[in-house]
Design a protein around this motif. Sequence first.
Motif, PDB file in Angstrom:
ATOM      1  N   LYS A  90       0.872  -1.789   0.257  1.00 20.79           N
ATOM      2  CA  LYS A  90      -0.585   0.504  -0.007  1.00 20.79           C
ATOM      3  C   LYS A  90       0.534   1.493   0.200  1.00 20.79           C
ATOM      4  O   LYS A  90       0.646   2.266  -0.509  1.00 20.79           O
ATOM      5  N   ALA A  91       1.504   1.102   0.842  1.00 19.41           N
ATOM      6  CA  ALA A  91       3.050   2.726   0.617  1.00 19.41           C
ATOM      7  C   ALA A  91       3.870   3.177  -0.661  1.00 19.41           C
ATOM      8  O   ALA A  91       3.210   3.420  -1.069  1.00 19.41           O
ATOM      9  N   VAL A  92       4.369   1.743  -1.344  1.00 24.28           N
ATOM     10  CA  VAL A  92       4.329   1.227  -2.657  1.00 24.28           C
ATOM     11  C   VAL A  92       3.294   2.678  -3.981  1.00 24.28           C
ATOM     12  O   VAL A  92       3.319   3.117  -3.946  1.00 24.28           O
ATOM     13  N   ALA A  93       2.299   2.061  -3.312  1.00 24.84           N
ATOM     14  CA  ALA A  93       0.916   2.083  -4.220  1.00 24.84           C
ATOM     15  C   ALA A  93       0.838   4.145  -4.059  1.00 24.84           C
ATOM     16  O   ALA A  93       0.555   4.618  -4.685  1.00 24.84           O
ATOM     17  N   LYS A  94       1.017   3.796  -2.459  1.00 20.22           N
ATOM     18  CA  LYS A  94       0.655   5.629  -2.359  1.00 20.22           C
ATOM     19  C   LYS A  94       1.417   6.386  -3.069  1.00 20.22           C
ATOM     20  O   LYS A  94       1.218   7.651  -3.257  1.00 20.22           O
ATOM     21  N   GLY A  95       2.781   5.779  -2.479  1.00 15.91           N
ATOM     22  CA  GLY A  95       3.485   7.139  -3.364  1.00 15.91           C
ATOM     23  C   GLY A  95       3.773   7.054  -5.007  1.00 15.91           C
ATOM     24  O   GLY A  95       3.551   8.073  -5.380  1.00 15.91           O
ATOM     25  N   LEU A  96       2.985   6.182  -5.485  1.00 14.95           N
ATOM     26  CA  LEU A  96       2.548   6.190  -7.339  1.00 14.95           C
ATOM     27  C   LEU A  96       1.940   7.460  -7.464  1.00 14.95           C
ATOM     28  O   LEU A  96       1.558   7.917  -8.284  1.00 14.95           O
ATOM     29  N   CYS A  97       0.617   6.698  -6.737  1.00 10.37           N
ATOM     30  CA  CYS A  97      -0.621   8.150  -6.798  1.00 10.37           C
ATOM     31  C   CYS A  97       0.291   9.651  -6.714  1.00 10.37           C
ATOM     32  O   CYS A  97      -0.344  10.315  -7.366  1.00 10.37           O
ATOM     33  N   VAL A  98       1.156   9.543  -5.631  1.00 11.45           N
ATOM     34  CA  VAL A  98       1.226  11.318  -5.281  1.00 11.45           C
ATOM     35  C   VAL A  98       2.151  11.600  -6.611  1.00 11.45           C
ATOM     36  O   VAL A  98       1.962  12.776  -6.914  1.00 11.45           O
ATOM     37  N   ALA A  99       3.154  10.630  -6.358  1.00 12.38           N
ATOM     38  CA  ALA A  99       4.283  11.011  -8.139  1.00 12.38           C
ATOM     39  C   ALA A  99       3.052  11.522  -9.403  1.00 12.38           C
ATOM     40  O   ALA A  99       3.501  12.276  -9.819  1.00 12.38           O
ATOM     41  N   VAL A 100       2.286  10.613  -9.789  1.00  7.21           N
ATOM     42  CA  VAL A 100       1.261  10.868 -11.124  1.00  7.21           C
ATOM     43  C   VAL A 100       0.389  11.947 -10.697  1.00  7.21           C
ATOM     44  O   VAL A 100       0.738  13.268 -11.497  1.00  7.21           O
ATOM     45  N   GLN A 101      -0.291  12.255  -9.629  1.00 12.78           N
ATOM     46  CA  GLN A 101      -1.005  13.491  -9.307  1.00 12.78           C
ATOM     47  C   GLN A 101       0.425  14.766  -9.458  1.00 12.78           C
ATOM     48  O   GLN A 101       0.460  15.955  -9.917  1.00 12.78           O
TER      49      GLN A 101
END
Length: 105
Positions: A90-101
Amino acid sequence: SIEVKHGLACFCRFFLSSSVASKVGTKIIDGIKDLSVKLMKGESGIVKEMACTAAAIVLGVADDSDSCMKSMSSPLLKCMDRKETMEVLKAVAKGLCVAVQLKPE
């Protein structure tokens, strides 16, 4: 100590998510990227989670996304192993979501 490492990982994550991160030089972002990758290799779950989030966010802050992706793909894929805890995934997914934003293109 775990508390210090967690604090460093939190700093990396929240700094990279801030508007200030886009205004600093490549050397600072590279230093934060290196620190995040180093912290990802730790044994502590909370440190690893926050470091994985920060490492993924680097992709949204880096000037040269392609080069950054090449250097970050191996560490991030290790965090995405099925043997990892759900919290790390989940932590990786959160980071990737922020990166896309931060860098939608």
